[in-house]
Design an enzyme around this catalytic site. Structure first.
Site, PDB file in Angstrom:
ATOM      1  N   CYS A 274      40.352  37.258  32.221  1.00  0.00           N
ATOM      2  CA  CYS A 274      40.882  35.942  32.613  1.00  0.00           C
ATOM      3  C   CYS A 274      40.015  34.753  32.169  1.00  0.00           C
ATOM      4  O   CYS A 274      40.532  33.830  31.523  1.00  0.00           O
ATOM      5  CB  CYS A 274      41.141  35.869  34.110  1.00  0.00           C
ATOM      6  SG  CYS A 274      41.355  37.425  34.942  1.00  0.00           S
ATOM      7  N   ARG A 303      33.183  47.870  34.536  1.00  0.00           N
ATOM      8  CA  ARG A 303      32.888  47.605  35.949  1.00  0.00           C
ATOM      9  C   ARG A 303      31.881  48.635  36.443  1.00  0.00           C
ATOM     10  O   ARG A 303      32.017  49.824  36.160  1.00  0.00           O
ATOM     11  CB  ARG A 303      34.171  47.664  36.794  1.00  0.00           C
ATOM     12  CG  ARG A 303      35.108  46.527  36.423  1.00  0.00           C
ATOM     13  CD  ARG A 303      36.350  46.458  37.255  1.00  0.00           C
ATOM     14  NE  ARG A 303      37.248  45.460  36.674  1.00  0.00           N
ATOM     15  CZ  ARG A 303      38.503  45.255  37.050  1.00  0.00           C
ATOM     16  NH1 ARG A 303      39.019  45.977  38.008  1.00  0.00           N
ATOM     17  NH2 ARG A 303      39.239  44.332  36.466  1.00  0.00           N
ATOM     18  N   HIS A 325      47.793  36.770  30.136  1.00  0.00           N
ATOM     19  CA  HIS A 325      47.717  35.554  30.936  1.00  0.00           C
ATOM     20  C   HIS A 325      48.710  34.549  30.398  1.00  0.00           C
ATOM     21  O   HIS A 325      48.753  34.301  29.193  1.00  0.00           O
ATOM     22  CB  HIS A 325      46.289  34.997  30.922  1.00  0.00           C
ATOM     23  CG  HIS A 325      45.348  35.901  31.658  1.00  0.00           C
ATOM     24  ND1 HIS A 325      44.464  36.728  31.013  1.00  0.00           N
ATOM     25  CD2 HIS A 325      45.204  36.134  32.987  1.00  0.00           C
ATOM     26  CE1 HIS A 325      43.808  37.437  31.914  1.00  0.00           C
ATOM     27  NE2 HIS A 325      44.226  37.094  33.119  1.00  0.00           N
ATOM     28  N   LYS A 408      48.523  38.887  45.451  1.00  0.00           N
ATOM     29  CA  LYS A 408      48.963  39.683  44.306  1.00  0.00           C
ATOM     30  C   LYS A 408      50.280  40.367  44.619  1.00  0.00           C
ATOM     31  O   LYS A 408      50.565  40.671  45.759  1.00  0.00           O
ATOM     32  CB  LYS A 408      47.958  40.815  44.016  1.00  0.00           C
ATOM     33  CG  LYS A 408      46.586  40.392  43.618  1.00  0.00           C
ATOM     34  CD  LYS A 408      45.741  41.617  43.256  1.00  0.00           C
ATOM     35  CE  LYS A 408      45.454  42.478  44.459  1.00  0.00           C
ATOM     36  NZ  LYS A 408      44.844  43.766  44.156  1.00  0.00           N
TER      37      LYS A 408
HETATM   38 ZN   LIG Z   1      43.570  37.812  34.911  1.00  0.00          ZN
END
Ligand SMILES: [Zn+2]
Ligand SMILES: [Zn+2]
Length: 581
Positions: A274, A303, A325, A408
């Site tokens: 993002c 991660r 996005h 979400k």
């Molecule tokens: Zn994102």
């Protein structure tokens, strides 16, 4: 209501288990015994360690308790009385002390025959109301989950209202073991791990990389039909970027730290795309006519998952996403979201998953976990519900499941065993555009705030690969199979014909192999079956004469003699229609 009943019978079953254990091991110390997602457990401190063999003894004792049809009696007693009842149970005494600290004057207990537990309930009225149960396994568990405390023995079990439901669940866990993608992935040679590369960092072989690429190409094809094209961004970024996005404050423990030899600048491996995409958007002034701008990315993400939580491809430290996005005006959000949901429908149909959405909202008890204006949160939380209703999509609430910056819509897919997997997410985000000051010039020449949508459909192609393997027990659909057909000559006399066949199929873009080893035909067929190859083509003299192949479909279904061209048409249709055989 149904789930609540299930919880009550399971928690009641855990009391019965504790009663049985106490009867068999009178010196046992009792921890706690709640109902959980798929059953229940109870934690015990045994004077001597027990083994799985003891579960049968405990089960038999439990059956006696259930058949005695004892009632569950609730009683409120004074703290002093409770301490007397549990004088030999140090863990219960500790829990009573906690209640005292919370200013409780009375303590609620449940009595079943001779057995008494500290509990607020609710419970069934009588033990006969408890459905069929099964004790499943033993595990170590620290008292109250803290490593500073003693390790207790946890006994897991499950319980259902009917025998049929219990049997289905037991079948499901047995089948899930057989289908474990970590086992099948190895047998099929799709990926590997290396202790020198590191835990949670899968290395995809040629076969596995191919499956991964095919999944991505499929999404890419659908995306380009919606005018969504790819960007490409680096794997690392400066800490500053994540400070503005909020990840530095709220997500740092999940990020890998990277250092330069030439400066003190801090870098991080990117956990998501993002903030980088935001920089692409922000690199030019944007007008209302430019929007929406849709940026897709299949980049690797990293991660820092806890080592103990890593699990094959479903929980790895490196993975990618079918990430996109969309930067748009607020009045464009609904149309863009509907398009994403449309694409989702198409993709889920191809993969054969039923699905529903979880509307993941804030945890009302922990407002400190979230950044941004609560009013915007309220607005978007209500908005997502409307979107689901408008698109007639099955959905349910998930309080506490939101990210730190936005609610979400999470796609939860159901596999062939009935297990649910969260695949991906769709978010309407007002906050990131605010933090990065993203704007466009509106039709009056004024500066306006951009809205950002975060959208993935498969989630992670690697993780999807794992789920597909378990869904299909390794027998991937023809279009995704690394080898789609294998040619098996009966003797070496037919090898030359086999080779010609191989070339012919390869020219038609069929992924085909020739097994000309000196093994018996049945051994070669068995190996092909183990490799889950969809089509096995056996060729002998008869096939040569007739310009044909003898077709066996994976799973020992024999189609028999078939003209080669007919077979070609058949397999091509499977691939085009993304079929499973
Ligand atoms: Zn994102
Ligand atoms: Zn209870």
């Amino acid at each position: 209501m149904k789930n609540q009943n299930l919880e009550i019978i399971r928690h009641s079953c855990s009391h019965v288990m504790a009663a049985a254990v106490l009867k068999l091991f009178p010196k046992v110390k009792l921890g706690i015994g709640p109902a959980i997602k798929d059953g229940f457990y109870y934690d015990f401190e045994f004077p001597k360690p027990i083994t799985e063999d003891d579960l049968e003894k405990i089960t038999n004792q439990m059956i006696q308790v259930i058949e005695a049809d004892l009632s569950f009696e609730k009683k409120e007693v004074s703290v002093a009385e409770a301490k007397k009842i549990f004088k030999n149970q140090p863990y219960k005494l500790e829990l009573i002390e906690d209640l005292v600290k919370e200013d409780h004057k009375k303590v609620s207990i449940y009595k079943t025959g001779e057995f008494i537990d500290l509990c607020v309930g609710p419970h069934v009225k009588k033990t006969s109301e408890i459905g069929p149960f099964k004790l499943l396994s033993l595990a170590g568990a620290y008292w109250r989950g803290s490593e500073k405390n003693k390790m207790l023995t946890r006994i897991y079990g499950t319980c259902f209202p009917t025998e049929k439901e219990l049997e289905k669940y037991l079948w499901q866990i047995e089948e899930a073991k057989k289908r474990d993608h970590r086992k099948i992935g190895k047998e099929l040679g799709l990926w590997t791990f290396s202790e020198y590369v590191g835990a949670g960092l899968p290395l995809f072989t040629q076969k596995g990389a191919l499956v991964r690429r095919l999944i991505n190409e499929f999404v890419e094809e659908l995306q380009s039909k919606q005018g969504i094209t790819q960007v490409w961004t680096p794997q690392i970024a400066k800490a500053e970027l994540f400070k503005i996005s909020g990840h530095y404050d709220k997500y740092r423990e999940n990020m890998f730290h990277v250092k330069s030899n030439y400066s003190d600048e801090e870098f991080f491996l990117k956990p998501m795309n993002c903030p980088q995409h935001i920089q692409i958007y922000a690199s030019e002034p944007r007008s209302y006519k430019d929007l929406p701008i849709r940026l897709a990315d299949f980049a690797m993400l990293y991660r820092d998952e806890k080592p103990g939580e890593l699990s094959g491809l479903t929980r790895a430290r490196s993975f990618s996403q079918d990430d996109c996005h969309i930067f748009c005006r607020e009045d464009q959000v609904d149309e863009e979201v509907d398009k994403a949901l449309e694409m989702t429908k198409e993709i889920m149909k191809v993969f054969g998953f039923k699905y529903r959405y979880r509307l993941s909202t804030r945890d009302p008890k922990h407002p400190e976990k979230y950044i941004g204006d609560p009013k915007t949160w309220d607005k978007v939380e209500k908005w997502t519900e409307k979107i689901m209703i408008r698109n007639k999509i099955d959905h349910f609430d998930g309080p506490g499941e939101a990210t730190f910056y936005a609610p979400k819509m999470d796609l939860i897919a159901q596999d062939s065993l009935g297990r649910e997997w969260q695949l991906s997410t769709l978010q309407i985000d007002f906050l990131m555009p605010e933090r990065f000051n993203l704007t466009y010039t509106d039709n009056k020449g004024q500066s306006a705030r951009t809205v950002m949508l975060h959208r993935a459909i498969l989630g992670s192609p690697e993780r999807l690969m794992a789920i597909l393997i378990e869904h299909h027990a390794g027998a991937l659909p023809v279009w995704l199979s690394p080898v789609q057909a294998i040619v098996i000559p009966i003797t070496e006399k037919q090898n030359a014909y086999g080779e010609k066949l191989l070339e012919k199929l390869q020219l038609q873009n069929i992924r085909v192999k020739l097994d000309n080893r000196g093994e018996t035909t049945s051994a070669k067929i068995r190996d092909a079956e183990l490799q889950k190859i969809p089509y096995i083509l056996v060729v002998g003299d008869k096939e040569i004469q007739e310009k044909a192949v003898n077709v066996r479909v994976r799973g020992e279904k024999v189609l028999g003699l078939m003209a080669t061209d007919k077979f070609l048409a058949l397999v091509k249709e499977d691939i085009d229609k993304k079929r499973q055989v």
